[in-house]
Design an enzyme around this catalytic site. Structure first.
Site, PDB file in Angstrom:
ATOM      1  N   ILE A 178       0.848  -1.284   0.002  1.00  0.00           N
ATOM      2  CA  ILE A 178      -0.050  -0.102   0.044  1.00  0.00           C
ATOM      3  C   ILE A 178       0.978   1.304   0.115  1.00  0.00           C
ATOM      4  O   ILE A 178       1.575   1.511   1.119  1.00  0.00           O
ATOM      5  CB  ILE A 178      -0.928   0.077   1.236  1.00  0.00           C
ATOM      6  CG1 ILE A 178      -2.059  -1.317   1.164  1.00  0.00           C
ATOM      7  CG2 ILE A 178      -1.757   1.256   1.208  1.00  0.00           C
ATOM      8  CD1 ILE A 178      -2.936  -1.249   2.217  1.00  0.00           C
ATOM      9  N   PRO A 179       1.266   1.746  -1.130  1.00  0.00           N
ATOM     10  CA  PRO A 179       2.053   2.756  -1.281  1.00  0.00           C
ATOM     11  C   PRO A 179       2.137   4.093  -0.928  1.00  0.00           C
ATOM     12  O   PRO A 179       2.076   5.160  -1.444  1.00  0.00           O
ATOM     13  CB  PRO A 179       2.447   2.698  -2.884  1.00  0.00           C
ATOM     14  CG  PRO A 179       1.049   2.583  -3.376  1.00  0.00           C
ATOM     15  CD  PRO A 179       0.255   1.792  -2.370  1.00  0.00           C
ATOM     16  N   CYS A 180       1.954   4.245   0.536  1.00  0.00           N
ATOM     17  CA  CYS A 180       1.963   5.622   1.122  1.00  0.00           C
ATOM     18  C   CYS A 180       3.128   6.465   0.912  1.00  0.00           C
ATOM     19  O   CYS A 180       3.321   7.504   0.951  1.00  0.00           O
ATOM     20  CB  CYS A 180       1.722   5.670   2.641  1.00  0.00           C
ATOM     21  SG  CYS A 180       2.750   4.589   3.622  1.00  0.00           S
ATOM     22  N   HIS A 181       4.279   5.754   0.342  1.00  0.00           N
ATOM     23  CA  HIS A 181       5.491   6.256   0.109  1.00  0.00           C
ATOM     24  C   HIS A 181       5.093   7.512  -1.149  1.00  0.00           C
ATOM     25  O   HIS A 181       6.163   8.268  -1.430  1.00  0.00           O
ATOM     26  CB  HIS A 181       6.685   5.576  -0.075  1.00  0.00           C
ATOM     27  CG  HIS A 181       6.367   4.608  -1.195  1.00  0.00           C
ATOM     28  ND1 HIS A 181       5.746   3.326  -1.035  1.00  0.00           N
ATOM     29  CD2 HIS A 181       6.793   4.475  -2.519  1.00  0.00           C
ATOM     30  CE1 HIS A 181       5.661   2.673  -1.881  1.00  0.00           C
ATOM     31  NE2 HIS A 181       6.283   3.416  -2.975  1.00  0.00           N
TER      32      HIS A 181
END
Length: 287
Positions: free
Chosen positions: A249-252
């Site tokens: 889950i690419p919160c970056h």
């Protein structure tokens, strides 16, 4: 992760942080190598093997101007780049839009309320190119991935998230698949399922994050608009900060509207490394 690999990653992270902080001065290979206490030739080899391009080429990926481009703030009369064309046609260069293959299932209200009572959670520790991780899963899917510094404390954090669950230290096939995905092998991505403990709003935000293509960046405000809650940017930020699944889950990929990368729950250096690593692979440019 071996001790040497851990040392190398920390050196790469420090080098990336120096580049990020001083990119306007175009630091030389020698200056960066001196900063992390290695020879210029060794640094060039180590950095290129890890990132895929030279330090000089990497600088362009972490400038504010490039970040804004990745946000989509391009001049309308400019000829679209190969990257932009790939995004418009639903492709993503060498990476592909793998995130959309990942399906989220929320825990039931009872599981959510009762701290995952009666759930069995398998967990294991493994390594990735961005550092050591803990991976945990239920029968329905991955419920937790986090970068770790120390195994004992990371397990306590996992227990705190699911206080009534039954935990088994067991390396499952799914956990091996996660390790491959961190290494850039997404052959089995469509087999990955997520079983998440979150409010309906959090699940909506995390689903929106999954729709951000690799190599693309978004802002908190953009995510708020995408979930039809334009005034909820602050709440979106809180939900992103509670993301239980690192990298997948690419919160970056969420940065400030100014183009600054901002903070990251697992470290700003790691976030910068991820953004640059993904950008290099999507655009497929060597040096």
């Amino acid at each position: 992760m071996t001790a040497q690999n851990n040392i190398d990653f920390n050196r790469i992270a420090d080098a990336i942080n120096m580049i990020k902080t001083n990119f306007t001065n175009q630091p030389s290979l020698e200056e960066i190598a001196k900063q992390i206490n290695v020879s210029p030739s060794h640094f060039q080899k180590m950095f290129t093997e890890w990132v895929g391009v030279s330090p000089k080429k990497f600088i362009q990926y972490i400038t504010i101007s490039h970040a804004k481009k990745m946000l989509g703030n391009v001049v309308q009369d400019e000829t679209p780049s190969l990257f932009e064309t790939a995004i418009e046609t639903g492709l993503s260069g060498t990476g592909r839009l793998h995130d959309l293959f990942i399906n989220i299932e929320g825990m039931t209200p009872g599981e959510f309320k009762n701290g995952a009572e009666n759930l069995t959670i398998n967990y294991s520790f493994t390594s990735s190119i961005f550092g050591d991780i803990i991976v945990a899963s239920t029968q329905k899917g991955i419920c937790h991935i986090a970068f770790i510094e120390e195994e004992k404390n990371s397990f306590k954090n996992l227990q705190a998230s699911f206080p009534k669950a039954n935990f088994i230290h067991s390396t499952e096939n799914t956990h091996h698949q996660i390790k491959n995905i961190f290494a850039g092998n997404w052959t089995d991505i469509n087999k990955i399922k997520l079983h998440l403990k979150g409010t309906p709003f959090q699940l909506k935000v995390w689903e929106a994050l999954l729709k951000i293509p690799m190599g693309r960046l978004e802002t908190y405000g953009n995510i708020a608009n995408n979930i039809n809650s334009p005034k909820a940017a602050r709440a979106v930020g809180s939900a992103i900060g509670d993301n239980p699944i690192a990298f997948l889950i690419p919160c970056h990929r969420i940065i400030q509207a100014t183009g600054l990368f901002g903070q990251y729950m697992w470290g700003a250096k790691r976030k910068t490394a991820m953004i640059g690593w993904e950008a290099v692979r999507v655009e497929g440019i060597g040096d």
